[in-house]
Design an enzyme around this catalytic site. Structure first.
Site, PDB file in Angstrom:
ATOM      1  N   LYS A  38       0.838  -1.203   0.000  1.00 42.89           N
ATOM      2  CA  LYS A  38       0.000   0.000   0.000  1.00 42.89           C
ATOM      3  C   LYS A  38       0.877   1.259   0.000  1.00 42.89           C
ATOM      4  O   LYS A  38       1.473   1.620   1.007  1.00 42.89           O
ATOM      5  CB  LYS A  38      -0.900   0.042   1.247  1.00 42.89           C
ATOM      6  CG  LYS A  38      -1.999   1.075   1.099  1.00 42.89           C
ATOM      7  CD  LYS A  38      -2.344   1.805   2.378  1.00 42.89           C
ATOM      8  CE  LYS A  38      -1.644   3.106   2.595  1.00 42.89           C
ATOM      9  NZ  LYS A  38      -1.864   4.180   1.626  1.00 42.89           N
ATOM     10  N   SER A  93       4.937   8.405   9.643  1.00 45.51           N
ATOM     11  CA  SER A  93       4.924   9.229  10.851  1.00 45.51           C
ATOM     12  C   SER A  93       4.980   8.375  12.115  1.00 45.51           C
ATOM     13  O   SER A  93       4.636   7.186  12.101  1.00 45.51           O
ATOM     14  CB  SER A  93       3.649  10.079  10.869  1.00 45.51           C
ATOM     15  OG  SER A  93       2.530   9.236  10.979  1.00 45.51           O
ATOM     16  N   GLU A 151      10.171   2.625  10.370  1.00 46.07           N
ATOM     17  CA  GLU A 151      11.092   3.744  10.156  1.00 46.07           C
ATOM     18  C   GLU A 151      10.243   5.000  10.262  1.00 46.07           C
ATOM     19  O   GLU A 151       9.335   5.201   9.456  1.00 46.07           O
ATOM     20  CB  GLU A 151      11.764   3.674   8.774  1.00 46.07           C
ATOM     21  CG  GLU A 151      12.713   2.515   8.587  1.00 46.07           C
ATOM     22  CD  GLU A 151      13.896   2.511   9.543  1.00 46.07           C
ATOM     23  OE1 GLU A 151      14.168   3.549  10.194  1.00 46.07           O
ATOM     24  OE2 GLU A 151      14.541   1.464   9.657  1.00 46.07           O
ATOM     25  N   GLN A 175       1.083  19.676   4.309  1.00 46.76           N
ATOM     26  CA  GLN A 175       2.483  19.730   4.756  1.00 46.76           C
ATOM     27  C   GLN A 175       2.972  21.180   4.770  1.00 46.76           C
ATOM     28  O   GLN A 175       3.719  21.578   5.668  1.00 46.76           O
ATOM     29  CB  GLN A 175       3.352  18.857   3.844  1.00 46.76           C
ATOM     30  CG  GLN A 175       4.806  18.765   4.279  1.00 46.76           C
ATOM     31  CD  GLN A 175       5.010  18.123   5.645  1.00 46.76           C
ATOM     32  OE1 GLN A 175       4.531  17.051   5.912  1.00 46.76           O
ATOM     33  NE2 GLN A 175       5.721  18.812   6.529  1.00 46.76           N
ATOM     34  N   GLU A 213       9.575  16.880  14.742  1.00 45.64           N
ATOM     35  CA  GLU A 213       9.899  16.782  13.316  1.00 45.64           C
ATOM     36  C   GLU A 213       8.997  17.723  12.520  1.00 45.64           C
ATOM     37  O   GLU A 213       7.775  17.666  12.629  1.00 45.64           O
ATOM     38  CB  GLU A 213       9.697  15.343  12.816  1.00 45.64           C
ATOM     39  CG  GLU A 213      10.121  15.195  11.371  1.00 45.64           C
ATOM     40  CD  GLU A 213      10.102  13.751  10.877  1.00 45.64           C
ATOM     41  OE1 GLU A 213       9.054  13.104  11.000  1.00 45.64           O
ATOM     42  OE2 GLU A 213      11.143  13.283  10.360  1.00 45.64           O
TER      43      GLU A 213
HETATM   44  N1  LIG Z   1      10.012   9.048   8.285  1.00 48.87           N
HETATM   45  C1  LIG Z   1       9.596   9.377   7.094  1.00 48.87           C
HETATM   46  O1  LIG Z   1      10.238   9.076   6.113  1.00 48.87           O
HETATM   47  C2  LIG Z   1       8.302  10.074   6.951  1.00 48.87           C
HETATM   48  C3  LIG Z   1       7.778  10.833   7.971  1.00 48.87           C
HETATM   49  N2  LIG Z   1       6.599  11.469   7.790  1.00 48.87           N
HETATM   50  C4  LIG Z   1       6.107  12.333   8.886  1.00 48.87           C
HETATM   51  O2  LIG Z   1       4.716  12.163   9.003  1.00 48.87           O
HETATM   52  C5  LIG Z   1       4.032  13.406   8.833  1.00 48.87           C
HETATM   53  C6  LIG Z   1       2.696  13.155   8.198  1.00 48.87           C
HETATM   54  O3  LIG Z   1       2.823  12.504   6.939  1.00 48.87           O
HETATM   55  P1  LIG Z   1       1.764  11.405   6.523  1.00 48.87           P
HETATM   56  O4  LIG Z   1       1.863  11.132   5.084  1.00 48.87           O
HETATM   57  O5  LIG Z   1       0.423  11.803   7.032  1.00 48.87           O
HETATM   58  O6  LIG Z   1       2.299  10.121   7.312  1.00 48.87           O
HETATM   59  P2  LIG Z   1       1.552   8.771   7.616  1.00 48.87           P
HETATM   60  O7  LIG Z   1       2.285   8.060   8.664  1.00 48.87           O
HETATM   61  O8  LIG Z   1       0.112   9.029   7.823  1.00 48.87           O
HETATM   62  O9  LIG Z   1       1.679   8.000   6.224  1.00 48.87           O
HETATM   63  C7  LIG Z   1       2.566   6.939   5.958  1.00 48.87           C
HETATM   64  C8  LIG Z   1       1.822   5.760   5.348  1.00 48.87           C
HETATM   65  O10 LIG Z   1       0.944   5.208   6.332  1.00 48.87           O
HETATM   66  C9  LIG Z   1      -0.379   5.136   5.793  1.00 48.87           C
HETATM   67  N3  LIG Z   1      -1.373   5.188   6.870  1.00 48.87           N
HETATM   68  C10 LIG Z   1      -1.991   6.279   7.379  1.00 48.87           C
HETATM   69  N4  LIG Z   1      -2.867   5.897   8.335  1.00 48.87           N
HETATM   70  C11 LIG Z   1      -2.797   4.551   8.445  1.00 48.87           C
HETATM   71  C12 LIG Z   1      -3.460   3.578   9.249  1.00 48.87           C
HETATM   72  N5  LIG Z   1      -4.377   3.900  10.148  1.00 48.87           N
HETATM   73  N6  LIG Z   1      -3.130   2.294   9.096  1.00 48.87           N
HETATM   74  C13 LIG Z   1      -2.190   1.918   8.199  1.00 48.87           C
HETATM   75  N7  LIG Z   1      -1.560   2.795   7.380  1.00 48.87           N
HETATM   76  C14 LIG Z   1      -1.838   4.095   7.513  1.00 48.87           C
HETATM   77  C15 LIG Z   1      -0.419   6.285   4.826  1.00 48.87           C
HETATM   78  O11 LIG Z   1      -1.487   6.162   3.919  1.00 48.87           O
HETATM   79  P3  LIG Z   1      -2.089   7.452   3.137  1.00 48.87           P
HETATM   80  O12 LIG Z   1      -1.044   8.485   3.102  1.00 48.87           O
HETATM   81  O13 LIG Z   1      -2.396   6.935   1.804  1.00 48.87           O
HETATM   82  O14 LIG Z   1      -3.301   7.822   3.888  1.00 48.87           O
HETATM   83  C16 LIG Z   1       0.930   6.159   4.178  1.00 48.87           C
HETATM   84  O15 LIG Z   1       0.911   5.129   3.212  1.00 48.87           O
HETATM   85  C17 LIG Z   1       5.008  14.239   8.012  1.00 48.87           C
HETATM   86  O16 LIG Z   1       4.781  15.590   8.155  1.00 48.87           O
HETATM   87  C18 LIG Z   1       6.317  13.796   8.599  1.00 48.87           C
HETATM   88  O17 LIG Z   1       6.557  14.472   9.804  1.00 48.87           O
HETATM   89  C19 LIG Z   1       5.907  11.359   6.618  1.00 48.87           C
HETATM   90  C20 LIG Z   1       6.390  10.625   5.570  1.00 48.87           C
HETATM   91  C21 LIG Z   1       7.650   9.947   5.663  1.00 48.87           C
END
Ligand SMILES: NC(=O)C1=CN([C@@H]2O[C@H](COP(=O)(O)OP(=O)(O)OC[C@H]3O[C@@H](n4cnc5c(N)ncnc54)[C@H](OP(=O)(O)O)[C@@H]3O)[C@@H](O)[C@H]2O)C=CC1
Ligand SMILES: O=C(O)CCC(=O)C(=O)O
Length: 477
Positions: free
Chosen positions: A171, A225, A246, A327, A379
């Site tokens: 996903k 996140s 991660e 963001q 972050e």
């Molecule tokens: N460490 C890193 O590399 C990253 C850190 N972040 C941090 O996270 C913040 C928010 O970003 P965001 O994209 O919302 O991060 P998320 O943690 O929400 O997204 C990461 C993945 O998890 C999925 N996801 C979201 N909710 C669920 C759930 N309940 N169960 C299973 N999977 C889920 C998302 O799906 P979908 O997006 O399709 O809803 C996406 O594929 C950023 O501002 C940053 O601080 C974000 C990205 C990468």
């Protein structure tokens, strides 16, 4: 045309579609993608479960050939796929192509690993008994990826999962489905048997949650996140499944009095602002000793004035847009918080207008920040960095390690003594000397400590730890 989900070897349209929008130009629709439902996710999990017995016993030459072919196609199409990536995520074209090449190299590396699968044969502690230690696949692996590395992160999770004989339900983040769809299409055409790799694009709260809730997923690898990571962990404990997380970073970059100023500034600008600061390895805490502080801040300001912030696909752009409005709001909120906390906004932080409607933000540099401020502890995930002034190396190390995170950390110094001490004592999974905190190789371990990561390392040969389970067999001679 709506790009579909791949379930049990069939491209499935589903009842809804969603649009992939270019953050450099919100009028530009990159493509339309089928939105999977929770039911689709469950069908994908069932398909992966059914495909596991045969794939787990497939020959290493079959796996090698599929991964090798995938690597070749990704590398041959690097310009086209890199452009798609930059168009959907907003990193510059050079960064998009670079990330695509990295994905190709990852598939190439794990194609090779298929041919190097090995175990150990040991004598038992008892006479006339032989002991064999082997690695077996785990089963169905759930892969949940973020938006900031739309091709490299899927590649470094999918390639080892398949190499070691697991089947996959994947996903991607809903914001960037294009690159993920492209690599699944390539793998499918490379000859993966049906059900071995399933793609379910859609909302995390629906598709991701259905994966977390399934007893038929045996391991989940997640990047994203901290909040979602916690959900993955709790659900995985409930189902007694293996999981790997991660998550965030608040990576320090220390600059010592004896640093080569040009090296320090280049590494700091890269760490803090390249890829629009949207890397978990980005540095947003620049910890600078007082003898070089003013020269460093002055040189950073000069360097930042020259940064070209524009459409990711335009020649000459060095910093692309922020990925989306939400963001961007998070970034500007933190800029406001920094000011309220008493840090001085020394440079940037303004919203920018360009030829097309996009989420353009001038990289921001705070000075006079302390490590206790929220901008130093939380972050931000945008092009926002703070300079924290310290007395000497000892204080710099203490401040660098004073964070709930521990992914990457860097130091700029010409002192072998300090570089060596920092490598040993930085409380982080990765340490960079005179190099940016971000931008890692594809063939060596990646991961962090404390709140940044959970589980074994990703990438390189260390990936085997997560994607396999060890068996110890005893035989009476
Ligand atoms: N460490 C890193 O590399 C990253 C850190 N972040 C941090 O996270 C913040 C928010 O970003 P965001 O994209 O919302 O991060 P998320 O943690 O929400 O997204 C990461 C993945 O998890 C999925 N996801 C979201 N909710 C669920 C759930 N309940 N169960 C299973 N999977 C889920 C998302 O799906 P979908 O997006 O399709 O809803 C996406 O594929 C950023 O501002 C940053 O601080 C974000 C990205 C990468
Ligand atoms: O710095 C890198 O090269 C990788 C960063 C990363 O994986 C991330 O931000 O999620």
């Amino acid at each position: 045309m709506v790009q579909k989900n791949l379930i049990d070897g069939e491209w499935i349209a589903g009842s809804e579609a969603f649009r992939n929008i270019n953050p450099s130009d919100t009028n530009d629709v990159v493509g339309e993608y089928a939105r999977a439902s929770a039911e689709d996710a469950r069908a994908a999990i069932a398909a992966a479960k059914a495909a596991f017995p045969a794939w787990s016993r497939s020959g290493i030459l079959e796996r090698h050939a599929i991964l090798r072919k995938t690597a070749d196609e990704i590398l041959a199409r690097k310009d086209e796929l890199g452009k798609l990536l930059s168009r959907e995520e907003g990193k510059t074209l050079a960064e998009g192509i670079g990330e695509t090449v990295r994905a190709g190299q990852i598939f190439d590396f794990f194609a090779g690993e298929c041919l190097r699968l090995a175990g150990e044969v040991l004598p038992s502690a008892r006479p006339n008994i032989g002991v064999e230690i082997t690695r077996e696949p785990i089963g169905v692996v759930g892969i949940i990826t973020p938006w900031n590395f739309p091709i490299a992160i899927p590649a470094w999770k999918i390639a080892p999962a398949l190499c070691y004989g697991n089947t996959v339900v994947f996903k991607p983040a809903e914001l960037v489905p294009g690159s993920s769809w492209a690599i699944v299409d390539i793998l499918h055409r490379a000859g993966l048997p049906k059900g071995v790799l399933n793609l379910v694009m859609g909302k995390g709260s629906v598709v991701g949650q259905a994966m977390l809730d399934s007893p038929d997923i045996h391991a989940i690898t997640f990047t994203g996140s901290t909040g979602t990571g916690k959900r993955v962990a709790l659900a995985s404990v409930e189902h007694n499944r293996k999981y790997q997380l991660e998550m965030g970073g608040k990576n320090p970059f220390v600059v010592l009095d004896d640093a080569d100023l040009a090296v320090a500034v280049e590494a700091a600008v890269n760490s803090a602002f390249f890829s629009t600061g949207q890397r978990c390895t980005a540095s947003s805490r620049l910890i600078v000793t007082e003898g070089i502080h003013d020269r460093f801040v002055g040189a950073m300001g000069e360097r930042m004035k020259g940064l070209v912030i524009d459409d990711a696909l335009k020649a000459g752009t060095q910093i692309g847009p922020v990925v989306d409005e939400s963001q961007l709001n998070q970034d500007t909120d933190y800029i406001a918080i920094g000011r309220q906390e008493g840090a001085k906004l020394a440079f940037g932080g303004e919203l920018l207008k360009r030829d097309t409607p996009g989420f353009y933000l001038q990289p921001a540099l705070f000075t006079e920040a302390t490590n206790a401020m929220r901008i130093s502890r939380e972050e931000i995930f945008g092009p926002v960095a703070s300079v924290i002034r310290v007395k000497d190396y000892d204080e710099a190390l203490t401040v660098a390690n004073d964070t709930p995170f521990g992914l990457s950390s860097g130091i700029a110094t010409t002192s072998l003594k300090h570089a060596t001490h920092f490598k040993r004592n930085a409380d982080a999974g990765m340490v960079m000397v005179n190099l940016p905190t971000a931008g890692v190789d594809f063939h060596v371990p990646f991961g962090g400590r404390k709140g940044s990561s959970h589980g074994s390392r990703e990438q390189g040969r260390y990936a085997a730890e997560f994607y396999t389970t060890v068996k110890t067999a005893y035989t009476l001679a």
